[in-house]
Write a protein that holds these residues in place. Structure first.
Motif: not given
Ligand SMILES: Cc1cc2nc3c(=O)[nH]c(=O)nc-3n(C[C@H](O)[C@H](O)[C@H](O)COP(=O)(O)OP(=O)(O)OC[C@H]3O[C@@H](n4cnc5c(N)ncnc54)[C@H](O)[C@@H]3O)c2cc1C
Length: 502
Positions: A361-383
């Protein structure tokens, strides 16, 4: 001398640190190219290519204000030490960076150095993310208020004695090769052009077309790299969007819906970065610790490689990955699908695929990226657990097969009606296993197995208590203006914040 240290804020307008430093005295605008940062596993040549173009333009803009950008290469503390020896540093100014673990530790070193040398370091807010935030209650209202404040104008700068220094190439930084012919052009001008064309023309069909990788290329704003590296500010974008909304005739429902939807995404930007700011471990650890032993930590190399190269045997999925490699961008839904397939169908721990996507991603933004990666992997436990079906997504988002045909020329012999499932074509044996790989998983069986494993964890008695704590700390507060913001009762209400799904 007031040293303004540029990081992810490569602009002169709406730059609080630059404006305040200029009031305090002569300014040395500094960008430090840090070789160690560029050796981190989430860094890539396409990031540097975008930044280098942006720096060149920033240097020109600062030059027009009176003092061009100074670029130095090395560890920040060493560069600051050198400036002190020349008697050239009375205060350091920067924005409050929510970066990755490496920049976090580097900032701690810089802070220690400043304390040691008695140099004041003024860190100012860059966008709607708050340091040391006590609670998420009222966050969105605060964000709206902050974004409504006037943008700081670019200050006049007195020239100071300085050697500009070269802007290195990716090769100078030993960044290796990365073929990305469609990468977005860096620089503020390109960012402003994107904003203008989105708000005046391209954005009308945003809400309807954003989920299609074909239409999304022009219907989405494509502002993400400019926001991620700070060539344009979130406040500028928000204010331009609000001005456009106000100027629209009330009857123009399509535009109105699109711009409201866009406004929601701008909130999301900071909402997700706030999570990393509040809990930096999001980059490294499962947010919900009950998932810790679920997937093997060491990736299955063959599966990972097939996914990374776009060679899984699922045409739509592979086309998404190939287009990402060649352009550095993908729309939200397709990013989510790539990540979900890695995590559920391929059962890979999110860290290795997440790093690959970060580099792509040219737009790599750590905050969005890692939060979204976990969200789409189901490891946040709240989504909500969302397992995208890569074949269905293809039929839904690329019904004519245009996207697949663009990125997978090796399927040229497959007739249109079998393009999404080429293994069913009469001539499959001529193509599959020769020009195009066999499927590396059975998507229905893999999804079922993953769902069962995930739900086994979610049904454990101890799951809920941890999830509630995560909700209180990180979740957005729905219906924020009407209801007193407290932790919602059911965690699955929080799958997507700010009132919309995408
Ligand atoms: C696994 C995964 C990883 C992602 N990694 C990144 C990343 O590293 N950097 C990044 O900027 N975005 C990331 N996103 C979010 C989103 O996909 C991109 O912001 C969006 O596709 C960028 O295109 P755009 O600028 O045309 O967005 P638009 O749809 O035009 O939205 C405008 C802006 O809103 C923000 N935004 C939009 N969608 C989201 C979202 N879902 N979450 C947070 N902010 C959002 C972005 O700043 C974007 O530029 C990721 C999404 C997923 C699923």
């Amino acid at each position: 001398m007031q040293v303004v240290w540029f990081k992810r804020d490569l602009r002169v307008v709406d730059h609080a640190a630059l404006a305040c430093a200029a009031q305090a005295g002569p300014v040395l605008p500094l960008y430090v190219v840090e070789p160690d940062l560029w050796q981190q596993p989430d860094a890539s040549p396409r990031h540097w290519g975008f930044i280098a173009q942006t720096l060149a333009e920033l240097r020109e803009e600062l030059g027009r204000l009176g003092q061009p950008l100074v670029v130095r290469q090395g560890a920040v503390v060493d560069i600051l030490e050198g400036l002190t020896r020349q008697g050239a540093l009375s205060a350091l100014w920067s924005h409050e960076e929510t970066g990755n673990g490496w920049t976090f530790r580097r900032d701690q070193q810089v802070a220690a150095w400043c304390r040691d040398k008695g140099v004041p370091w003024h860190e100012l807010q860059n966008h709607g993310v708050w340091r040391r935030l006590q609670s998420r209650d009222g966050w969105a209202t605060r964000w709206d208020r902050l974004m409504a404040q006037p943008c700081a104008s670019a200050p006049h700068l007195a020239p100071v004695e300085s050697v500009p220094g070269p802007i290195p190439t990716a090769r100078d930084l030993c960044l290796g090769s990365d073929h990305c012919p469609g990468r977005q052009t860096g620089g503020r001008r390109a960012g402003q052009e994107r904003l203008e064309s989105f708000l005046q023309q391209r954005g009308e069909q945003y809400q309807r077309a954003m989920s299609s990788p074909v239409e999304g290329v022009s219907a989405c704003s494509r502002l993400s790299p400019y926001l991620a590296w700070g060539a344009v500010s979130m406040r500028e974008v928000t204010q331009a969007n609000e001005a456009r909304r106000r100027a629209l005739p009330p009857a123009n429902k399509t535009w109105r819906k699109s711009l409201r939807s866009f406004s929601g995404r701008l909130h999301w930007h900071c909402h997700f970065i706030q999570k990393l700011e509040d809990e930096p471990r999001v980059e490294f650890e499962n947010l919900h610790r009950l998932y810790d032993d679920l997937r093997p930590r060491t990736p299955d190399v063959a599966r990972l490689e097939a996914w990374e190269k776009g060679e899984t045997g699922y045409p739509f999925l592979d086309a998404c990955m190939r287009s990402l490699q060649a352009t550095g961008w993908l729309n939200f839904r397709m990013r989510a699908m790539l990540m979900a397939v890695a995590s559920y169908h391929l059962w890979l721990d999110w860290r290795a695929p997440g790093l690959h996507l970060a580099r792509m991603f040219t737009d790599y933004e750590p905050g969005i990226h890692w939060s979204q990666v976990q969200m789409q992997s189901g490891t946040t436990g709240i989504n909500t657990v969302r397992i995208y079906n890569p074949v269905k997504q293809g039929f839904d988002q690329d019904p004519t097969g245009t996207f697949i045909r663009t990125w997978l020329p090796e399927l040229a012999q497959i007739p249109d009606q079998y393009l999404h499932e080429p293994w069913a074509a009469d001539n499959a044996a001529e193509v599959i296993g020769h020009d195009y790989p066999e499927r590396i998983f059975d998507h229905m069986a893999a999804a079922k197995a993953a769902r069962e494993k995930i739900w086994e964890v979610r049904h454990r008695p101890e799951f809920r208590a941890q999830a509630e704590a995560i909700v209180i700390k990180h979740a957005s507060r729905k219906n924020r203006s009407r209801r007193k913001a407290t932790a919602p009762k059911r965690s699955d209400q929080l799958s997507l914040p700010f009132g919309e799904t995408s």
